[in-house]
Design a protein around this motif. Structure first.
Motif, PDB file in Angstrom:
ATOM      1  N   PRO A  96       4.270  10.201  -0.030  1.00 21.56           N
ATOM      2  CA  PRO A  96       4.006   9.579  -1.245  1.00 21.56           C
ATOM      3  C   PRO A  96       5.011   8.516  -1.421  1.00 21.56           C
ATOM      4  O   PRO A  96       4.325   7.408  -1.936  1.00 21.56           O
ATOM      5  CB  PRO A  96       4.547  10.571  -2.285  1.00 21.56           C
ATOM      6  N   PHE A  97       6.065   8.354  -0.935  1.00 19.40           N
ATOM      7  CA  PHE A  97       7.070   7.226  -0.995  1.00 19.40           C
ATOM      8  C   PHE A  97       6.532   5.905  -0.167  1.00 19.40           C
ATOM      9  O   PHE A  97       6.340   4.974  -0.687  1.00 19.40           O
ATOM     10  CB  PHE A  97       8.371   7.816  -0.092  1.00 19.40           C
ATOM     11  N   GLY A  98       5.783   6.343   1.067  1.00 17.91           N
ATOM     12  CA  GLY A  98       5.139   4.944   1.717  1.00 17.91           C
ATOM     13  C   GLY A  98       4.147   4.504   1.059  1.00 17.91           C
ATOM     14  O   GLY A  98       3.785   3.423   0.955  1.00 17.91           O
ATOM     15  N   ILE A  99       3.258   5.585   0.560  1.00 20.50           N
ATOM     16  CA  ILE A  99       2.023   4.844  -0.159  1.00 20.50           C
ATOM     17  C   ILE A  99       2.430   4.276  -1.321  1.00 20.50           C
ATOM     18  O   ILE A  99       1.642   2.948  -1.784  1.00 20.50           O
ATOM     19  CB  ILE A  99       0.959   6.210  -0.478  1.00 20.50           C
ATOM     20  N   LEU A 100       3.516   4.604  -2.102  1.00 23.09           N
ATOM     21  CA  LEU A 100       3.653   3.860  -3.534  1.00 23.09           C
ATOM     22  C   LEU A 100       4.209   2.470  -3.126  1.00 23.09           C
ATOM     23  O   LEU A 100       4.161   1.580  -3.758  1.00 23.09           O
ATOM     24  CB  LEU A 100       4.778   4.753  -4.177  1.00 23.09           C
ATOM     25  N   THR A 167      -1.013   2.136   5.288  1.00 25.89           N
ATOM     26  CA  THR A 167      -1.663   1.977   3.877  1.00 25.89           C
ATOM     27  C   THR A 167      -1.713   0.604   3.495  1.00 25.89           C
ATOM     28  O   THR A 167      -2.854   0.145   2.983  1.00 25.89           O
ATOM     29  CB  THR A 167      -0.832   2.582   2.915  1.00 25.89           C
ATOM     30  N   VAL A 168      -0.553  -0.338   3.731  1.00 24.13           N
ATOM     31  CA  VAL A 168      -0.789  -1.760   3.545  1.00 24.13           C
ATOM     32  C   VAL A 168      -1.920  -2.442   3.923  1.00 24.13           C
ATOM     33  O   VAL A 168      -2.618  -3.240   3.493  1.00 24.13           O
ATOM     34  CB  VAL A 168       0.404  -2.193   3.447  1.00 24.13           C
ATOM     35  N   GLU A 169      -2.148  -2.043   5.204  1.00 26.92           N
ATOM     36  CA  GLU A 169      -3.197  -2.588   6.107  1.00 26.92           C
ATOM     37  C   GLU A 169      -4.558  -2.252   5.364  1.00 26.92           C
ATOM     38  O   GLU A 169      -5.522  -3.426   5.407  1.00 26.92           O
ATOM     39  CB  GLU A 169      -3.240  -2.374   7.537  1.00 26.92           C
TER      40      GLU A 169
END
Lengths: 298, 325, 289
Positions: A96-100, A167-169
């Motif tokens: 969740p941390f990374g996605i946020l 996720t960012v990609e």
């Protein structure tokens, strides 16, 4: 050769024959390099498979370690259970941390902040795992002792840049037309982001997470100071230290006992098999999700 | 409900501005906090490591970095990173020197030479090699590689080129040379897969432009592919080097935990990461633990510098290419 | 595509007439020296034929234009002439291409030697990411023409009508040049190594009219030393620069498959003023498609 010498293509000052030989030589070296890489992979995998296979029996998978009792049939069930807990907890923290962070960076952040956060996470990805372990040691272990929470937190710090980047990609791949479509029907931005944009990225996020899990499942260094001094037996409670597969391999391989080496090989084999399966799954997920995003973009 | 009703309904509805914006604020706020959290996390890592190292910093100061000593005997305690810094430098540079040419060869093979049917599988194999955990490589290094090197390779190298001080007499399988080989295997796939991706970004038009002049494939690679991908390859090497420097587990197992500075690759050694890893059971005094954290601090500072440097190179290369396009 | 052609009908014919009055008459074909003698050339990508049964000759010190609608295989055709298609994995070809009598399409012929003698200029300018000087000098160095390097570079740049514009900044990056200058640099790069033939694959398609004119001028001035084969989709350009023109078109099979074919090959003025094939006439007058 004389046919070639007389050919209208022939230009003596080219020294073509010499250059051709040199080119062949360099091409051969590139083939050789590829062969070396494949050879090393083959040798490592073969060594592990050959030595570990014979140990992979029911006892190994279901019994747990008992120290100083070589006569008792031993397995690594405690390490398998512990790795499961550790990696599961770490994923629950990092995902969740990374996605946020990725959502913030791709959907909201102004440009300078975007690159600052990207750079920070790139730096974090490069911090040696042993240093992360020591960091969590200072942060948690000194005050509260070793625990699976501490170990999982250390693993989560290592996973974070992976999850973020994956996720960012994919977020960047989501076509703007989809965002506009969402906003165009009058949905507020948060609904568009959570309801339309993020679902498009599930495949990519899963791919990245699977790769991160594969990576973290084999990490030893961050666990040494945070979750290595485990009591005998299978434990599921994360507030105490629990054994894990990579730490078990590390300890067993440093031992002088041949039977310990045998179990180290078997544990390594399990680890490699798990990582292979995870990588293949990630590959499969990646091709699937890419196809899906392409279709949505059209 | 008829469509007419629907339109009038919608037209009458007031703009729900506030509530929608509230949701936006929550999402943006949570995501923003997470992003700030990442910055805080990295700051916290630096601060925790630095404060943990403070007692050792206080006791030994900067000379700790180059002092060759590690004496935990009570009353005569003295610690220094010199030996491990040296071990780290030798193993990492050695691994980089061995891995780079092989990795570039692999990358060229995969991007330019390999026939289609071989390309996919070998790419996957190289990536699999990168995914093998360091503890498994270490296990293999100590139980398989080290005995082979000790019995066959080390003595052979010593007897043929032993006049070079690097290849001195060998006694143990666990030595610096084994560490170099293990690290080479670990960073080879990193450099290879980044370089391969870079080589694939070289525009086909440029390659055709070179080949159209009547040069060989190698001359094309040297004249066009290498210069085009040069910055990125340098960054890949730096990242691989950083990985080798920070590696702890594999080298801890194969280096033989020696102390001291010597040229002989066939003698034992130790690296910063390896020294830390072997002391995980934490029996030492407070000062020893703090000194270990000091070692970690050196690693941390180095890794941050290395990554910033690599990013700088990548961004500069990207900007140059942006100009080209 | 068809609209564009429609607009340019009258100007095409006008230009052709103008060219006719300006151009020196061609000597009879049997007096010309052959560079290429192409027989039954068929080119296949994967399982799709791109080109079928092309037979024609290319003559020394002339500009030969290859025109036709897009997809007619004209690029494929000239890429066969210097073995550039070898770079495409699924590519196959049959038939013979004789260059001064030697078949250069066989496996035993080194494509490197072929390309060295038969140079190429590409559709989009593709200067190397090096300095202007190094772009021209690189090929010379690799090919062992290191004597009088700077003279050779200057000569090539002069021939490509670029020298005056760049002589003060030879060290500057080639990427700082305009598109038209870049393409002339690519021409300089190609002729610096003294090829015998220069193939040009739509060299002006990405350029503005002034840059195009500069390149056409250059062809006129250089054809005394080289033989040119130029692919173009611009009929006026063909009419302006070419001595001989080959018209390719698309043929369709019974099952909907398409391939390129050579329809007519003759002196340029004949192609544009009195074509013998109905399809050529339709194309040059803009009635095609």
């Amino acid at each position: 050769m004389s046919a070639v010498e007389l050919s209208p293509l022939h230009r003596p000052q080219d020294r073509l024959r010499r250059r051709r030989v040199f080119n062949r030589g360099m091409e051969a070296l590139a083939w050789l390099a590829a062969a070396i890489a494949v050879f090393f992979l083959g040798v490592v995998v073969w060594s592990v498979a050959q030595r570990g296979w014979s140990q992979l029996n029911l006892d190994f998978l279901t019994k747990s370690q008992v120290q100083f009792e070589p006569a008792v049939p031993q397995g690594l069930a405690n390490a398998f259970a512990g790795s499961l807990v550790l990696v599961g907890l770490a994923t629950a923290m990092a995902l969740p941390f990374g996605i946020l962070i990725a959502v913030y960076v791709n959907e909201f952040a102004p440009r300078p902040i975007r690159s600052a956060i990207g750079l920070t996470l790139d730096v974090l990805a490069g911090v040696p795992a042993i240093v992360i372990g020591f960091f969590v040691y200072g942060l948690i272990v000194v005050a509260h002792g070793q625990s699976a929470y501490a170990g999982a937190f250390a693993l989560a710090v290592i996973m974070l840049p992976f999850v973020y980047r994956a996720t960012v990609e994919v977020l960047a791949l989501v076509p703007n037309s989809l965002r506009e479509a969402g906003l165009g029907v009058g949905a507020p931005r948060w609904r568009t982001t959570l309801g339309i944009v993020l679902p498009q990225t599930i495949g990519g996020v899963l791919t990245g997470t699977t790769l991160a899990v594969a990576r973290v499942a084999g990490e030893t260094a961050p666990l040494l100071f945070t979750c290595s001094l485990a009591p005998n037996g299978i434990h599921w409670n994360p507030s105490g230290a629990i054994q894990s597969v990579p730490v078990a391999v590390f300890e067993l391989s440093d031992s002088a006992e041949p039977s310990d080496h045998a179990r180290a090989w078997a544990a390594a084999l399990v680890l490699i098999l798990f990582i292979l399966v995870a990588s293949l799954t990630a590959r499969w997920l990646a091709t699937r999700s890419k196809r899906k995003i392409m279709r949505a973009g059209r | 409900m008829t469509s007419l009703d629907a339109t009038t309904d919608a037209a009458r509805r007031p703009f729900p501005g506030r509530r929608a914006r509230f949701g936006d604020l929550i999402l943006q706020g949570t995501a923003g906090i997470a992003a700030v959290g990442a910055l805080v996390l990295v700051g916290l890592i630096v601060w925790k490591i630095a404060s943990g190292a403070r007692p050792a910093l206080h006791a030994f100061g900067l000379p700790f970095v180059w002092h060759v000593v590690w004496n935990p005997v009570h009353g005569r305690e003295a610690y220094g990173a010199g030996s491990f810094l040296f071990g780290t430098a030798v193993t990492s540079i050695g691994a980089l020197l061995l891995a780079t040419p092989i990795a570039l060869g692999v990358a060229l093979f995969l991007s330019e030479l390999a026939p289609g049917w071989i390309r996919g599988p070998v790419t996957a194999l190289v990536e699999t090699l990168a995914a093998i955990p360091s503890v498994v490589i270490g296990l293999w290094g100590i139980l398989v590689l080290a005995p082979i090197l000790r019995d066959h390779v080390d003595p052979a190298l010593h007897s043929t080129i032993g006049f070079i001080p690097l290849f001195g007499p060998s006694s143990y399988g666990s030595n610096v040379f084994t560490g170099i080989v293990v690290l080479t295997i670990m960073i080879l796939p990193i450099i290879a897969s980044i370089s391969r991706e870079l080589f694939l970004t070289v525009p086909q038009e440029l390659k055709e432009g070179a080949l159209g002049l009547g040069v060989t494939r190698w001359e094309m690679v040297r004249g066009v592919v290498f210069p085009y991908a040069g910055g990125g390859v340098a960054a890949a090497m730096i990242l691989g080097f950083g990985r080798a420097v920070g590696e702890a587990i594999a080298v801890a197992l194969v280096l033989g935990d020696g102390l001291g500075i010597h040229l002989n690759l066939f003698d034992t050694g130790q690296t910063l990461g390896g020294k830390i890893a072997l002391n995980y059971q934490g029996s030492g005094s407070g000062l020893e633990t703090s000194s270990l954290i000091y070692l970690a601090l050196i690693l941390l500072v180095f890794s941050i510098l290395v990554n910033l440097l690599a990013q700088l190179i990548v961004r500069r290369a990207a900007r140059r290419k942006g100009l080209a396009a | 595509m068809s609209e564009m052609k429609g607009e340019s009908v009258s100007s095409t014919i006008e230009a052709a007439v103008r060219v006719e009055t300006k151009r020196q008459p061609l000597p009879p074909r049997e007096r010309l020296q052959q560079v290429f003698d192409i027989r039954d050339l068929t080119a296949i990508y994967g399982s799709k034929p791109a080109l079928k049964d092309v037979s024609m000759e290319v003559y020394k010190n002339l500009v030969t234009a290859v025109i036709g609608p897009s997809g007619c295989g004209k690029s494929t055709f000239i890429r066969c002439l210097n073995r550039m298609n070898d770079l495409v994995p699924s590519f196959r070809q049959t038939g013979t291409i004789r260059y001064h009598g030697q078949d250069i399409s066989g496996r035993d012929v080194d494509p490197v030697a072929v390309r060295r003698t038969i140079g190429m200029v590409f559709q989009r300018p593709n200067p190397f990411p090096k300095s202007i000087h190094d772009n021209v000098a690189w090929g010379l160095k690799v090919l062992g023409m290191k004597d009088n390097l700077s003279d050779r570079v200057e000569r090539a740049l002069t021939q490509a009508a670029l020298w005056d514009e760049v002589k003060d900044r030879l060290k500057a990056s080639a990427l700082s040049l305009s598109g038209g200058q870049q393409q002339r640099l690519c021409i300089a790069r190609a002729i610096a190594v003294e090829p015998d033939v220069v193939l040009m694959d739509e060299p002006a398609s990405a350029l503005d009219p002034i840059a195009t004119q500069a390149i056409e001028q250059l062809l006129h001035e250089l054809k005394g030393q080289y033989s040119f084969v130029i692919v173009t989709h611009n009929m006026q350009q063909a009419a302006r620069v070419a001595d001989m023109t080959a018209f390719f078109s698309i043929s369709r099979g019974e099952e909907g498959e398409r391939w390129g074919e050579l329809i007519e090959y003759d002196a340029t003025e004949k192609i544009f003023t009195a074509p013998s094939d109905r399809r050529t006439e339709d194309y040059v007058t803009g009635r095609f498609g």
